[in-house]
Design a protein around this motif. Structure first.
Motif, short mmCIF file in Angstrom:
data_model
loop_
_atom_site.label_atom_id
_atom_site.label_comp_id
_atom_site.label_asym_id
_atom_site.label_seq_id
_atom_site.Cartn_x
_atom_site.Cartn_y
_atom_site.Cartn_z
N LYS A 53 39.41 38.04 35.38
CA LYS A 53 39.17 39.34 34.75
C LYS A 53 40.49 40.08 34.57
CE LYS A 53 34.48 40.12 36.40
NZ LYS A 53 33.59 41.00 37.18
N TYR A 108 41.91 44.06 34.07
CA TYR A 108 41.59 45.49 34.22
C TYR A 108 42.73 46.29 33.58
CZ TYR A 108 38.31 43.81 37.73
OH TYR A 108 37.30 43.15 38.37
N ASP A 143 42.04 39.93 38.21
CA ASP A 143 41.29 39.13 39.17
C ASP A 143 41.69 37.69 38.90
OD1 ASP A 143 39.45 37.38 40.36
OD2 ASP A 143 37.76 38.72 40.05
N LYS A 172 39.03 53.01 30.99
CA LYS A 172 39.08 51.89 31.93
C LYS A 172 38.41 50.71 31.25
CE LYS A 172 39.06 54.51 36.24
NZ LYS A 172 38.28 54.84 37.45
N ILE A 212 37.51 46.62 31.35
CA ILE A 212 37.37 45.40 32.15
C ILE A 212 37.00 44.28 31.18
CG2 ILE A 212 36.16 44.24 34.03
CD1 ILE A 212 35.41 47.08 35.07
N ASP A 233 36.11 40.34 31.05
CA ASP A 233 35.73 39.12 31.76
C ASP A 233 36.16 37.95 30.89
OD1 ASP A 233 34.35 36.82 32.71
OD2 ASP A 233 32.82 38.10 33.64
N VAL A 242 38.40 48.51 43.14
CA VAL A 242 37.98 47.18 42.69
C VAL A 242 38.19 46.15 43.80
CG1 VAL A 242 38.47 45.33 41.03
CG2 VAL A 242 38.33 47.70 40.25
#
Length: 139
Positions: free
Chosen positions: A15, A17, A34, A95, A97, A99, A134
Motif C-alpha cells: 500500500k 499512503y 506498507d 489522505k 491510500i 492498495d 496506521v
C-alpha cells in the motif's frame, strides 16, 4: 501522485499512503508505505527486506525523495488551479491510500483548517501522526 509514489518503490509495495496539505497558501506533503506488512517511512524502505530480496535495494536517496515531494507539490498546485477554474473549494487535507495489489484507491478530504490554528501541530506533525496511527492499526 500515486504513480510517482509507485515508481519510487519500483512498484514493490502493498500500500501507498500519501498526505497532502494546503492551508493558508502553504503546501506540504508526505508519503509512506506498507511493505511486507511493515509501515515504513520513505527513507526506511530497505529496513525490512524479506529473504530473497537482499539483492534488491530501494533507491531512497535524498535527491529522489525531494523529486517525489516536488512532483506531489506540483500536483497539489494543479488541483488548486482546477478548483479555482471550476469555482470549487480546495481541500485543506487529502489522505490517499492506494492498495497496490487490489488496484484500489481511497481518498479522504477535509476542508477545515487542520494545523494552521493549532500551535502544537504542523503539516509534518499531522502526517507523522497519521503514519503512527496506521502503524498502530496494522500491529
Amino acid at each position: 501522485m500515486v504513480s510517482i509514489c509507485l515508481e519510487y518503490v519500483s512498484e514493490r509495495a502493498n500500500k501507498i499512503y500519501i498526505y497532502c496539505s494546503h492551508e493558508e497558501g502553504f503546501i506540504s506533503n508526505d508519503f509512506f508505505y506498507d511493505i511486507n506488512g511493515h509501515i515504513l517511512e520513505r527513507h526506511k524502505l530497505n529496513d525490512v527486506l524479506s529473504d530473497g530480496e537482499e539483492k534488491f535495494l530501494y533507491d531512497t536517496s535524498v535527491e529522489r525523495q525531494k523529486a517525489v515531494v516536488r512532483i506531489i507539490n506540483d500536483d497539489i498546485k494543479e488541483m488548486i488551479k482546477l478548483c479555482k477554474k471550476y469555482d470549487r473549494e480546495m481541500p485543506t487535507e487529502i489522505k490517499i491510500i492506494y492498495d497496490v495489489q487490489a488496484n484500489k484507491i481511497v481518498a479522504n478530504y477535509k476542508y477545515d483548517l487542520i494545523h494552521t490554528n493549532d500551535p502544537n501541530n504542523t503539516a509534518g506533525s499531522v502526517a507523522k501522526n497519521w503514519l503512527e496511527k496506521v502503524r498502530a492499526e496494522s500491529a
